[in-house]
Design an enzyme around this catalytic site. Structure first.
Site, short mmCIF file in Angstrom:
data_model
loop_
_atom_site.label_atom_id
_atom_site.label_comp_id
_atom_site.label_asym_id
_atom_site.label_seq_id
_atom_site.Cartn_x
_atom_site.Cartn_y
_atom_site.Cartn_z
N TYR A 1 0.84 -1.21 0.00
CA TYR A 1 0.00 0.00 0.00
C TYR A 1 0.87 1.25 0.00
CZ TYR A 1 -3.99 2.98 1.24
OH TYR A 1 -4.98 3.94 1.24
N1 LIG Z 1 -10.69 5.05 3.89
C1 LIG Z 1 -9.55 5.58 4.29
O1 LIG Z 1 -9.27 5.74 5.49
C2 LIG Z 1 -8.56 6.01 3.26
C3 LIG Z 1 -7.46 6.78 3.66
C4 LIG Z 1 -6.54 7.18 2.72
C5 LIG Z 1 -6.71 6.84 1.39
N2 LIG Z 1 -7.77 6.09 1.02
C6 LIG Z 1 -7.91 5.74 -0.39
O2 LIG Z 1 -9.14 6.21 -0.85
C7 LIG Z 1 -9.62 5.38 -1.91
C8 LIG Z 1 -11.04 4.91 -1.60
O3 LIG Z 1 -11.01 4.27 -0.35
P1 LIG Z 1 -12.34 3.75 0.38
O4 LIG Z 1 -12.03 3.70 1.81
O5 LIG Z 1 -13.51 4.51 -0.11
O6 LIG Z 1 -12.36 2.26 -0.17
P2 LIG Z 1 -13.57 1.26 -0.44
O7 LIG Z 1 -12.98 -0.10 -0.35
O8 LIG Z 1 -14.73 1.60 0.43
O9 LIG Z 1 -13.95 1.59 -1.95
C9 LIG Z 1 -13.10 1.27 -3.00
C10 LIG Z 1 -13.94 0.91 -4.20
O10 LIG Z 1 -13.06 0.48 -5.23
C11 LIG Z 1 -13.57 -0.69 -5.82
N3 LIG Z 1 -12.47 -1.48 -6.40
C12 LIG Z 1 -11.56 -2.24 -5.76
N4 LIG Z 1 -10.73 -2.79 -6.64
C13 LIG Z 1 -11.12 -2.39 -7.87
C14 LIG Z 1 -10.66 -2.63 -9.19
N5 LIG Z 1 -9.64 -3.46 -9.40
N6 LIG Z 1 -11.26 -2.01 -10.23
C15 LIG Z 1 -12.34 -1.20 -10.01
N7 LIG Z 1 -12.84 -0.95 -8.78
C16 LIG Z 1 -12.24 -1.53 -7.73
C17 LIG Z 1 -14.27 -1.43 -4.69
O11 LIG Z 1 -15.23 -2.34 -5.20
C18 LIG Z 1 -14.89 -0.27 -3.91
O12 LIG Z 1 -16.19 0.05 -4.37
C19 LIG Z 1 -8.61 4.23 -2.02
O13 LIG Z 1 -7.69 4.53 -3.04
C20 LIG Z 1 -7.91 4.26 -0.66
O14 LIG Z 1 -6.62 3.73 -0.75
C21 LIG Z 1 -8.71 5.66 1.92
#
Ligand SMILES: NC(=O)c1ccc[n+]([C@@H]2O[C@H](COP(=O)([O-])OP(=O)(O)OC[C@H]3O[C@@H](n4cnc5c(N)ncnc54)[C@H](O)[C@@H]3O)[C@@H](O)[C@H]2O)c1
Length: 255
Positions: free
Chosen positions: A162
């Site tokens: 990650y």
């Molecule tokens: N939630 C946090 O605390 C946080 C913090 C920092 C960064 N992020 C980043 O924010 C972004 C969204 O995070 P989130 O928490 O909403 O995640 P989440 O898991 O709730 O949503 C991610 C979405 O991406 C989809 N997905 C996964 N793999 C995929 C693929 N190969 N092709 C197409 N779609 C795909 C999933 O089905 C899901 O709907 C991510 O990049 C994550 O790394 C999240």
């Protein structure tokens, strides 16, 4: 007087990848609320469809398709569909990200596990750009935003796939921002600290406390706060910033 035209997304076509849940779903809803027609793409096609339906239920315009950023053909088909329906795609937001192996040091992580995170978080982000850029170049306008993470800026231990891929994403955005700077296309990233999503609710209280204690505001961000920043980053008003990684960390990262 506020120039609403600078933040309005009226009559713009947007593709949100990873729109099936969490941050992507919130971003898709906010873009639609600001006037964009939103094409929701997710590996989970039913989840993407649900987000689109929730937008339509509030009188917004949304369509959806199944699309996997790890699969060039499926992503290309989703983008073609979006261009076909909207004519022009002004905005692309990539919210896709997977955490990969957690709680293990690098020597304990399998190459296949590392590759799987790379295929989605970094190679997938590159592919999203490859789909969007030729279309935006032809029109000499575009706004691309990728969701990275503070893990990419700071290097969180014991989540090597990650941290590494999110740092790579920040590097990619720096290079691409310069490559397309004279073409009316901006390419930026966003580096959130911990955000309250369904995932956080599954974590033990002490883990959540550990994460939020490092945030001066002493709380996780909300998906709506992430969406607000993304909507600004892809608006016409955000016109003199490219190759940059915006902060969204409640004061944790002041650089
Ligand atoms: N939630 C946090 O605390 C946080 C913090 C920092 C960064 N992020 C980043 O924010 C972004 C969204 O995070 P989130 O928490 O909403 O995640 P989440 O898991 O709730 O949503 C991610 C979405 O991406 C989809 N997905 C996964 N793999 C995929 C693929 N190969 N092709 C197409 N779609 C795909 C999933 O089905 C899901 O709907 C991510 O990049 C994550 O790394 C999240």
């Amino acid at each position: 007087m506020i120039d609403v035209e600078r933040i309005s997304l009226h009559a713009q076509g947007a593709v949100v990848v990873g729109a099936g849940g969490g941050i992507g779903a919130a971003a898709a809803r906010l873009l639609a609320g600001r006037g964009a027609s939103v094409f929701c793409v997710d590996r989970d096609g039913a989840a993407a469809q649900q987000t689109a339906a929730s937008i339509e239920a509030r009188s917004g315009t949304a369509l959806s398709a199944q699309g996997d950023v790890a699969d060039q053909r499926s992503l290309a088909s989703a983008f073609e569909h979006a261009v076909d329906r909207f004519g022009q795609v002004h905005i692309v937001i990539n919210c896709v990200g997977v955490q990969g192996p957690l709680g293990r040091r690098s020597h304990e992580v399998g190459l296949d596990e590392f590759d799987a995170v790379y295929a989605i978080n970094l190679r997938g982000a590159f592919l999203v750009g490859q789909m969007a850029l030729p279309h935006m170049l032809e029109r000499q306008y575009g706004r691309i935003a990728h969701v990275a993470s503070i893990a990419g800026k700071e290097g969180n231990p014991n989540m090597i796939g990650y941290s590494t891929t999110k740092a790579g994403l920040i590097g990619m955005v720096k290079a691409q921002g310069k490559e397309y700077a004279e073409d009316g296309i901006t390419i930026n990233a966003l580096a959130p600290a911990v955000i309250r999503t369904a995932f956080l609710d599954t974590q033990p209280a002490e883990v959540v406390k550990y994460m939020t204690d490092r945030i001066p505001m002493k709380r996780p961000g909300s998906v709506e706060e992430v969406a607000e920043m993304l909507a600004w980053m892809v608006s016409p008003g955000c016109s003199f910033t490219t190759g940059f990684t915006f902060d969204l960390s409640g004061g944790r990262a002041t650089y």
